[in-house]
Design a protein around this motif. Structure first.
Motif, PDB file in Angstrom:
ATOM      1  N   UNK A   1      41.080  36.511  37.257  1.00 12.21           N
ATOM      2  CA  UNK A   1      41.944  35.523  37.512  1.00 12.21           C
ATOM      3  C   UNK A   1      42.321  35.262  38.953  1.00 12.21           C
ATOM      4  N   UNK A   2      43.647  34.988  39.287  1.00 18.01           N
ATOM      5  CA  UNK A   2      44.158  34.486  40.374  1.00 18.01           C
ATOM      6  C   UNK A   2      44.531  36.152  41.123  1.00 18.01           C
ATOM      7  N   UNK A   3      43.645  36.360  41.885  1.00 19.78           N
ATOM      8  CA  UNK A   3      43.803  37.420  42.920  1.00 19.78           C
ATOM      9  C   UNK A   3      44.347  37.481  44.230  1.00 19.78           C
ATOM     10  N   UNK A   4      44.728  36.302  44.276  1.00 18.45           N
ATOM     11  CA  UNK A   4      45.176  35.925  45.734  1.00 18.45           C
ATOM     12  C   UNK A   4      46.651  35.719  46.007  1.00 18.45           C
ATOM     13  N   UNK A   5      47.312  35.585  44.668  1.00 21.66           N
ATOM     14  CA  UNK A   5      49.236  35.201  44.543  1.00 21.66           C
ATOM     15  C   UNK A   5      49.605  36.797  44.595  1.00 21.66           C
TER      16      UNK A   5
END
Length: 299
Positions: free
Chosen positions: A120-124
């Protein structure tokens, strides 16, 4: 389940309920004559208090880190617990014989598969959040190694699984409920419970109370199973099982909440399960080889 279905967003209190379930369950076993606790001296009790503090700090760091990183990144980093377990076991020499290359190879799909299954969103995230998540992962591995060491006789302690649960549950309950009071979770939960007692909600708090009771009872049974398994296997095996549990929880959650899995997630789940099976096969083969060698030396 309690957090999702009843919007009971108080993880410390849920953990306290789990500990309370252990207290009540163990007292029932004592009262019915199915369990007789061991007597511990002052030093042994001090060691258990230190271990329970490690348990509580591990939960605290994990909960705090979730405020600063996305859930997918949190799961990916936590999926590396087997790696840190290997390192800690080698450094502390709780696995003096080390591990074969086959064991290391079997860990790769177990770790990578969790990352794919929870993609999923690994960058937040923030640097602080990432470091806290990494610290929580190291603490989780440390807790698993220490648990296994205590159960098999390290630190002057060789406690049966039920004794460890009997001794730890009250300590964990006091620590988690105190932390819930300090960080305001206890008062917020009380306000939430009072909001359920309204004319628009005829069932009141009854469904939530029953869910918490069921949650505590299941936690008690799971703790018995977990401690018993830890006593009869290695710390690394427990962390591999933990990764398999993560992907199975993903499958169960998707089934319960009608969420469709992506192909990448399904591949990750299959990879983790295959890695877990490979690890089990490798360890069984190695154990059988050692047994055969011992038999030949006797002959």
């Amino acid at each position: 389940m309690v957090l999702q279905w009843h919007q009971f967003g108080f993880p410390w209190l849920v953990t306290a309920v789990h500990s309370l379930g252990g207290i009540i369950g163990m007292r029932l076993l004592v009262a019915t004559g199915h369990f007789k606790p061991m007597h511990l001296d002052r030093q042994q009790k001090r060691l258990l208090w230190i271990f329970s503090t490690l348990y509580t700090v591990n939960i605290a760091v994990s909960n705090v880190s979730l405020h600063y990183v996305s859930v997918p990144l949190h799961q990916v980093v936590r999926g590396t617990v087997p790696v840190f377990t290997v390192l800690i076991s080698l450094i502390w020499r709780t696995a003096p014989q080390g591990y074969s290359w086959r064991v290391y190879a079997s860990l790769v799909p177990v770790v990578v598969g969790v990352g794919l299954a929870t993609y999923g969103d690994y960058y937040s995230f923030t640097i602080v959040g990432f470091l806290l998540t990494l610290l929580g992962t190291v603490l989780a591995a440390t807790k698993t190694v220490v648990t296994n060491t205590i159960l098999v006789g390290g630190y002057r302690l060789k406690l049966p699984a039920l004794d460890l649960l009997y001794q730890l549950s009250p300590l964990a309950f006091v620590q988690t409920i105190t932390w819930a009071a300090v960080n305001g979770e206890l008062s917020a939960a009380w306000a939430f419970v009072r909001s359920l007692q309204s004319d628009s909600n005829p069932d009141g708090v009854y469904p939530l109370v029953m869910a918490l009771i069921g949650n505590g009872a299941i936690a008690f049974l799971l703790n018995i199973a977990s401690f018993t398994a830890s006593k009869n296997t290695s710390a690394l095996a427990m962390t591999v099982t933990g990764n398999v549990k993560v992907v199975l929880a993903v499958v169960l959650g998707c089934a319960m909440f009608n969420i469709t899995l992506s192909r990448l997630s399904m591949f990750g789940i299959g990879l983790t399960l295959a890695g877990g099976a490979a690890y089990s096969a490798v360890r069984l083969n190695e154990a059988q080889r050692i047994k055969d060698q011992a038999s030949k030396s006797i002959v």
